[in-house]
Scaffold this active site. Sequence first.
Site, PDB file in Angstrom:
ATOM      1  N   TYR A  53       0.825  -1.218   0.000  1.00 21.24           N
ATOM      2  CA  TYR A  53       0.000   0.000   0.000  1.00 21.24           C
ATOM      3  C   TYR A  53       0.856   1.264   0.000  1.00 21.24           C
ATOM      4  CZ  TYR A  53      -3.994  -3.028   0.333  1.00 21.24           C
ATOM      5  OH  TYR A  53      -4.923  -3.983   0.035  1.00 21.24           O
ATOM      6  N   GLN A  88     -15.420   2.530  -5.598  1.00 18.91           N
ATOM      7  CA  GLN A  88     -14.714   1.401  -4.986  1.00 18.91           C
ATOM      8  C   GLN A  88     -13.222   1.697  -4.949  1.00 18.91           C
ATOM      9  OE1 GLN A  88     -16.469  -2.546  -6.710  1.00 18.91           O
ATOM     10  NE2 GLN A  88     -16.874  -0.935  -8.189  1.00 18.91           N
ATOM     11  N   VAL A  90      -9.584   3.437  -4.142  1.00 17.39           N
ATOM     12  CA  VAL A  90      -8.942   3.961  -2.931  1.00 17.39           C
ATOM     13  C   VAL A  90      -8.023   5.148  -3.253  1.00 17.39           C
ATOM     14  CG1 VAL A  90      -9.176   1.802  -1.651  1.00 17.39           C
ATOM     15  CG2 VAL A  90      -7.129   2.175  -3.039  1.00 17.39           C
ATOM     16  N   ASP A  91      -7.971   5.534  -4.536  1.00 14.08           N
ATOM     17  CA  ASP A  91      -7.228   6.753  -4.890  1.00 14.08           C
ATOM     18  C   ASP A  91      -8.124   7.966  -4.635  1.00 14.08           C
ATOM     19  OD1 ASP A  91      -8.804   7.577  -7.306  1.00 14.08           O
ATOM     20  OD2 ASP A  91      -8.054   5.693  -8.139  1.00 14.08           O
ATOM     21  N   HIS A 105     -14.719   1.422  -0.236  1.00 10.78           N
ATOM     22  CA  HIS A 105     -13.621   0.503   0.091  1.00 10.78           C
ATOM     23  C   HIS A 105     -12.469   1.213   0.808  1.00 10.78           C
ATOM     24  CE1 HIS A 105     -14.961  -2.636  -3.160  1.00 10.78           C
ATOM     25  NE2 HIS A 105     -15.706  -2.660  -2.082  1.00 10.78           N
ATOM     26  N   GLY A 171     -16.470   1.602 -15.285  1.00  5.64           N
ATOM     27  CA  GLY A 171     -15.146   1.013 -15.078  1.00  5.64           C
ATOM     28  C   GLY A 171     -15.055   0.024 -13.934  1.00  5.64           C
ATOM     29  N   LEU A 198     -15.092  -0.733 -20.524  1.00  2.00           N
ATOM     30  CA  LEU A 198     -14.293  -1.150 -21.682  1.00  2.00           C
ATOM     31  C   LEU A 198     -14.886  -2.373 -22.357  1.00  2.00           C
ATOM     32  CD1 LEU A 198     -11.697  -0.186 -23.003  1.00  2.00           C
ATOM     33  CD2 LEU A 198     -10.427  -1.757 -21.531  1.00  2.00           C
ATOM     34  N   ALA A 215     -13.271   5.020 -20.548  1.00  2.00           N
ATOM     35  CA  ALA A 215     -13.993   5.978 -19.708  1.00  2.00           C
ATOM     36  C   ALA A 215     -13.832   7.415 -20.212  1.00  2.00           C
ATOM     37  CB  ALA A 215     -13.503   5.870 -18.260  1.00  2.00           C
TER      38      ALA A 215
HETATM   39  P1  OAD Z   1     -11.504  -4.500 -11.771  1.00  2.00           P
HETATM   40  O1  OAD Z   1     -10.046  -4.454 -12.047  1.00  2.00           O
HETATM   41  O2  OAD Z   1     -12.108  -5.771 -11.325  1.00  2.00           O
HETATM   42  O3  OAD Z   1     -12.295  -4.072 -13.088  1.00  2.00           O
HETATM   43  C1  OAD Z   1     -11.964  -2.932 -13.820  1.00  2.00           C
HETATM   44  C2  OAD Z   1     -12.919  -2.834 -15.012  1.00  2.00           C
HETATM   45  O4  OAD Z   1     -12.612  -1.650 -15.718  1.00  2.00           O
HETATM   46  C3  OAD Z   1     -12.814  -4.003 -16.007  1.00  2.00           C
HETATM   47  O5  OAD Z   1     -14.117  -4.476 -16.340  1.00  2.00           O
HETATM   48  C4  OAD Z   1     -12.137  -3.363 -17.220  1.00  2.00           C
HETATM   49  O6  OAD Z   1     -12.604  -3.897 -18.446  1.00  2.00           O
HETATM   50  C5  OAD Z   1     -12.577  -1.923 -17.108  1.00  2.00           C
HETATM   51  N1  OAD Z   1     -11.639  -0.960 -17.694  1.00  2.00           N
HETATM   52  C6  OAD Z   1     -10.290  -1.031 -17.814  1.00  2.00           C
HETATM   53  N2  OAD Z   1      -9.789   0.065 -18.392  1.00  2.00           N
HETATM   54  C7  OAD Z   1     -10.856   0.883 -18.652  1.00  2.00           C
HETATM   55  C8  OAD Z   1     -11.005   2.181 -19.243  1.00  2.00           C
HETATM   56  N3  OAD Z   1      -9.956   2.880 -19.683  1.00  2.00           N
HETATM   57  N4  OAD Z   1     -12.256   2.678 -19.337  1.00  2.00           N
HETATM   58  C9  OAD Z   1     -13.338   1.997 -18.896  1.00  2.00           C
HETATM   59  N5  OAD Z   1     -13.259   0.771 -18.329  1.00  2.00           N
HETATM   60  C10 OAD Z   1     -12.034   0.225 -18.203  1.00  2.00           C
HETATM   61  O7  OAD Z   1     -11.814  -3.311 -10.741  1.00  2.00           O
HETATM   62  P2  OAD Z   1     -13.080  -3.070  -9.813  1.00  2.00           P
HETATM   63  O8  OAD Z   1     -14.334  -3.561 -10.450  1.00  2.00           O
HETATM   64  O9  OAD Z   1     -13.006  -1.657  -9.380  1.00  2.00           O
HETATM   65  O10 OAD Z   1     -11.593  -4.078  -3.660  1.00  2.00           O
HETATM   66  O11 OAD Z   1     -12.722  -3.981  -8.585  1.00  2.00           O
HETATM   67  C11 OAD Z   1     -13.594  -4.030  -7.501  1.00  2.00           C
HETATM   68  C12 OAD Z   1     -12.843  -4.264  -6.218  1.00  2.00           C
HETATM   69  O12 OAD Z   1     -12.036  -5.437  -6.313  1.00  2.00           O
HETATM   70  C13 OAD Z   1     -11.845  -3.200  -5.865  1.00  2.00           C
HETATM   71  O13 OAD Z   1     -12.411  -2.070  -5.233  1.00  2.00           O
HETATM   72  C14 OAD Z   1     -10.928  -3.909  -4.908  1.00  2.00           C
HETATM   73  C15 OAD Z   1     -10.772  -5.215  -5.649  1.00  2.00           C
HETATM   74  O14 OAD Z   1     -10.490  -6.281  -4.892  1.00  2.00           O
HETATM   75  C16 OAD Z   1     -10.910  -3.955  -2.509  1.00  2.00           C
HETATM   76  O15 OAD Z   1      -9.738  -3.629  -2.466  1.00  2.00           O
HETATM   77  C17 OAD Z   1     -11.737  -4.218  -1.307  1.00  2.00           C
END
Ligand code: OAD
Length: 232
Positions: A53, A88, A90-91, A105, A171, A198, A215
């Site tokens: 982190y 979701q 953390v930035d 989160h 996203g 995406l 996005a």
């Molecule tokens: P993920 O990494 O699971 O998913 C990111 C999504 O963004 C994917 O579906 C990609 O296709 C999409 N993506 C990537 N680049 C993109 C762009 N330029 N424009 C639009 N979409 C894009 O991330 P989260 O769904 O946020 O939790 O993950 C959820 C949680 O899982 C996080 O908050 C974290 C993790 O474990 C904790 O830390 C508790």
Amino acid sequence: MERIVILTGAGISAESGLATFRASDGLWEAHRVEDVATPEGFARDPALVQRFYNDRRQRAAEVAPNAAHLALAKLQRDYPGEVLIVTQNVDALHEAAGAEVLHMHGSLDGALCAACGHRWPAPMKMQVGEPCPACGAPAGRPDIVWFGEMPYHMEEIFARLSRCSYFVAIGTSGNVYPAAGFVQEADAAGAHTLELNLEASTSASHFAEARQGRATELVPPWVEEMLAEARR
Ligand code: OAD
């Protein structure tokens, strides 16, 4: 009055240069999720988790909000109805763009005492045994919600979902609950549901409408549509 609830995930920060979680190799910056995002992982190897982190905090401090973060801040400022942004992530890129958000989160900028629950601003580098300024216990950890822990602001988020007219997920891969279930809650409330991602997410079939692309290309025109519709 129209009410919009927006859920964002790692995809909205990808074009600012922050890695998403679910890359094709299933690893998160070369680590297993269980090692760096669970209380058990922290108990097993606190040095690894703090370093992980610390690196992410450092990286997050080096990047800037992109056109999608800026467009959402504009929507929140100019839309005549309510705009709730839940992230979701953390930035702090939504805040850097000028938006107010709920961090379900947690946040890289926060430290949490595992002994007494006190919260304080995290130093750029947290140490193993970081002392709590309130109780003195060497129990400081990142204020991040790990797997198996309860996300923040759930009561408020579900209350707002139950009376929203639009729900938009941006996203996020739709893999992690409870966030992945927000669309069904909004749908049950009669909201129009839209996914901007995406690719089709795991929960894409629950949305009334889905648009695929980056996005920074999808969010600004959607914000302009919402503002134009409100002016009509
Ligand atoms: P993920 O990494 O699971 O998913 C990111 C999504 O963004 C994917 O579906 C990609 O296709 C999409 N993506 C990537 N680049 C993109 C762009 N330029 N424009 C639009 N979409 C894009 O991330 P989260 O769904 O946020 O939790 O993950 C959820 C949680 O899982 C996080 O908050 C974290 C993790 O474990 C904790 O830390 C508790």
